[in-house]
Design a protein around this motif. Sequence first.
Motif, PDB file in Angstrom:
ATOM      1  N   VAL A  18       0.825  -1.214   0.000  1.00  0.00           N
ATOM      2  CA  VAL A  18       0.000   0.000   0.000  1.00  0.00           C
ATOM      3  C   VAL A  18       0.857   1.260   0.000  1.00  0.00           C
ATOM      4  CG1 VAL A  18      -2.014  -1.115   1.034  1.00  0.00           C
ATOM      5  CG2 VAL A  18      -0.327  -0.009   2.517  1.00  0.00           C
ATOM      6  N   GLY A  19       2.168   1.092  -0.145  1.00  0.00           N
ATOM      7  CA  GLY A  19       3.071   2.243  -0.216  1.00  0.00           C
ATOM      8  C   GLY A  19       3.159   3.027   1.082  1.00  0.00           C
ATOM      9  N   ARG A  20       3.083   2.348   2.235  1.00  0.00           N
ATOM     10  CA  ARG A  20       3.073   3.051   3.505  1.00  0.00           C
ATOM     11  C   ARG A  20       4.138   2.526   4.484  1.00  0.00           C
ATOM     12  NH1 ARG A  20      -0.630   6.924   4.726  1.00  0.00           N
ATOM     13  NH2 ARG A  20       1.202   7.449   5.974  1.00  0.00           N
ATOM     14  N   ILE A  21       5.333   2.282   3.977  1.00  0.00           N
ATOM     15  CA  ILE A  21       6.432   1.917   4.859  1.00  0.00           C
ATOM     16  C   ILE A  21       6.713   3.053   5.838  1.00  0.00           C
ATOM     17  CG2 ILE A  21       8.915   1.393   4.947  1.00  0.00           C
ATOM     18  CD1 ILE A  21       7.217  -1.004   4.085  1.00  0.00           C
ATOM     19  N   ASP A  22       6.450   4.296   5.416  1.00  0.00           N
ATOM     20  CA  ASP A  22       6.622   5.438   6.317  1.00  0.00           C
ATOM     21  C   ASP A  22       5.701   5.320   7.530  1.00  0.00           C
ATOM     22  OD1 ASP A  22       4.428   5.802   4.460  1.00  0.00           O
ATOM     23  OD2 ASP A  22       4.307   7.890   5.127  1.00  0.00           O
ATOM     24  N   LEU A  23       4.465   4.921   7.302  1.00  0.00           N
ATOM     25  CA  LEU A  23       3.510   4.733   8.396  1.00  0.00           C
ATOM     26  C   LEU A  23       3.956   3.585   9.296  1.00  0.00           C
ATOM     27  CD1 LEU A  23       0.807   5.397   9.773  1.00  0.00           C
ATOM     28  CD2 LEU A  23      -0.287   3.812   8.146  1.00  0.00           C
ATOM     29  N   PHE A  24       4.428   2.509   8.689  1.00  0.00           N
ATOM     30  CA  PHE A  24       4.950   1.382   9.462  1.00  0.00           C
ATOM     31  C   PHE A  24       6.068   1.863  10.390  1.00  0.00           C
ATOM     32  CE2 PHE A  24       8.131  -1.960   9.967  1.00  0.00           C
ATOM     33  CZ  PHE A  24       7.377  -2.939  10.585  1.00  0.00           C
ATOM     34  N   ALA A  25       6.980   2.664   9.858  1.00  0.00           N
ATOM     35  CA  ALA A  25       8.094   3.188  10.669  1.00  0.00           C
ATOM     36  C   ALA A  25       7.577   4.035  11.829  1.00  0.00           C
ATOM     37  CB  ALA A  25       9.042   4.010   9.796  1.00  0.00           C
ATOM     38  N   ASP A  26       6.577   4.864  11.580  1.00  0.00           N
ATOM     39  CA  ASP A  26       5.998   5.683  12.648  1.00  0.00           C
ATOM     40  C   ASP A  26       5.353   4.820  13.728  1.00  0.00           C
ATOM     41  OD1 ASP A  26       6.769   8.025  11.391  1.00  0.00           O
ATOM     42  OD2 ASP A  26       4.805   8.389  10.484  1.00  0.00           O
ATOM     43  N   LEU A  27       4.703   3.746  13.329  1.00  0.00           N
ATOM     44  CA  LEU A  27       4.039   2.869  14.289  1.00  0.00           C
ATOM     45  C   LEU A  27       5.025   2.083  15.145  1.00  0.00           C
ATOM     46  CD1 LEU A  27       1.198   1.542  12.001  1.00  0.00           C
ATOM     47  CD2 LEU A  27       0.882   2.871  14.095  1.00  0.00           C
ATOM     48  N   VAL A  28       6.085   1.626  14.528  1.00  0.00           N
ATOM     49  CA  VAL A  28       7.056   0.780  15.230  1.00  0.00           C
ATOM     50  C   VAL A  28       7.935   1.602  16.175  1.00  0.00           C
ATOM     51  CG1 VAL A  28       9.037  -0.740  14.882  1.00  0.00           C
ATOM     52  CG2 VAL A  28       7.005  -1.006  13.482  1.00  0.00           C
ATOM     53  N   ARG A  29       8.379   2.764  15.747  1.00  0.00           N
ATOM     54  CA  ARG A  29       9.172   3.695  16.557  1.00  0.00           C
ATOM     55  C   ARG A  29      10.160   3.025  17.517  1.00  0.00           C
ATOM     56  NH1 ARG A  29       5.169   6.329  19.698  1.00  0.00           N
ATOM     57  NH2 ARG A  29       3.516   5.651  18.383  1.00  0.00           N
ATOM     58  N   ASP A  30      11.176   2.422  17.036  1.00  0.00           N
ATOM     59  CA  ASP A  30      12.251   1.822  17.836  1.00  0.00           C
ATOM     60  C   ASP A  30      11.787   0.682  18.740  1.00  0.00           C
ATOM     61  OD1 ASP A  30      14.120   3.641  16.767  1.00  0.00           O
ATOM     62  OD2 ASP A  30      13.528   5.140  18.249  1.00  0.00           O
ATOM     63  N   ARG A  31      10.603   0.148  18.494  1.00  0.00           N
ATOM     64  CA  ARG A  31      10.125  -0.975  19.299  1.00  0.00           C
ATOM     65  C   ARG A  31      10.088  -2.266  18.501  1.00  0.00           C
ATOM     66  NH1 ARG A  31       4.671  -0.271  21.830  1.00  0.00           N
ATOM     67  NH2 ARG A  31       4.124   0.218  19.698  1.00  0.00           N
ATOM     68  N   GLY A  32      10.414  -2.213  17.212  1.00  0.00           N
ATOM     69  CA  GLY A  32      10.320  -3.382  16.362  1.00  0.00           C
ATOM     70  C   GLY A  32      11.592  -4.216  16.391  1.00  0.00           C
ATOM     71  N   ALA A  33      11.406  -5.505  16.172  1.00  0.00           N
ATOM     72  CA  ALA A  33      12.547  -6.427  16.110  1.00  0.00           C
ATOM     73  C   ALA A  33      12.196  -7.571  15.164  1.00  0.00           C
ATOM     74  CB  ALA A  33      12.875  -6.954  17.503  1.00  0.00           C
TER      75      ALA A  33
END
Length: 180
Positions: A18-33
């Motif tokens: 959906v072209g929203r990797i930017d949104l994914f990055a905002d949601l994860v905010r240094d909590r993703g692994a």
Amino acid sequence: MTTLLFPDNTVLVNFALVGRIDLFADLVRDRGAWTYTVSEECRRGANVLGQESLDRIPGILGSPLMASARERIDALALRRRLAAPGDSETKHYGEAECLAIILCRGEPAAFVTDDLGARRLSRALNVKTYSTWDLIRLAVRAGLLDELAGWDMVLVLRAKLRKIPGSPGTEGDYLAAVRR
């Protein structure tokens, strides 16, 4: 802080489609692994038409977690619970590896996938589980995405025949779900 552990690339691919990797990055905010297994799956996926933005995921999720010897042994046992006859030796290993890491380390973590079998097993093991739908709903509630843009994401993913566990079937149901 709860770590969001991505055991496969299902959710990552959905945000790429959906072209929203930017949104994914905002949601994860240094909590993703993620683990090495999943990072390799994502690297291969970035070569697929429409998924090229997956090449940005390493910058968002960082270096892969490395499983200990015990976690790798536990992962093999968990993988057997996910595998069907005829599955390759590597199929379901990312999911199993992430569950083993969560269970062995005992740190606050949630499992983020749209894979129904992996979600079922994680719930049976009392591991909190989220899906693409949960992240879309969170984005709307957090004001990172307006309601109609969230519904559009759901519709685009459905048109691309992507499974989105838990997502409502109609726009009215969707609006009620994101507003409660």
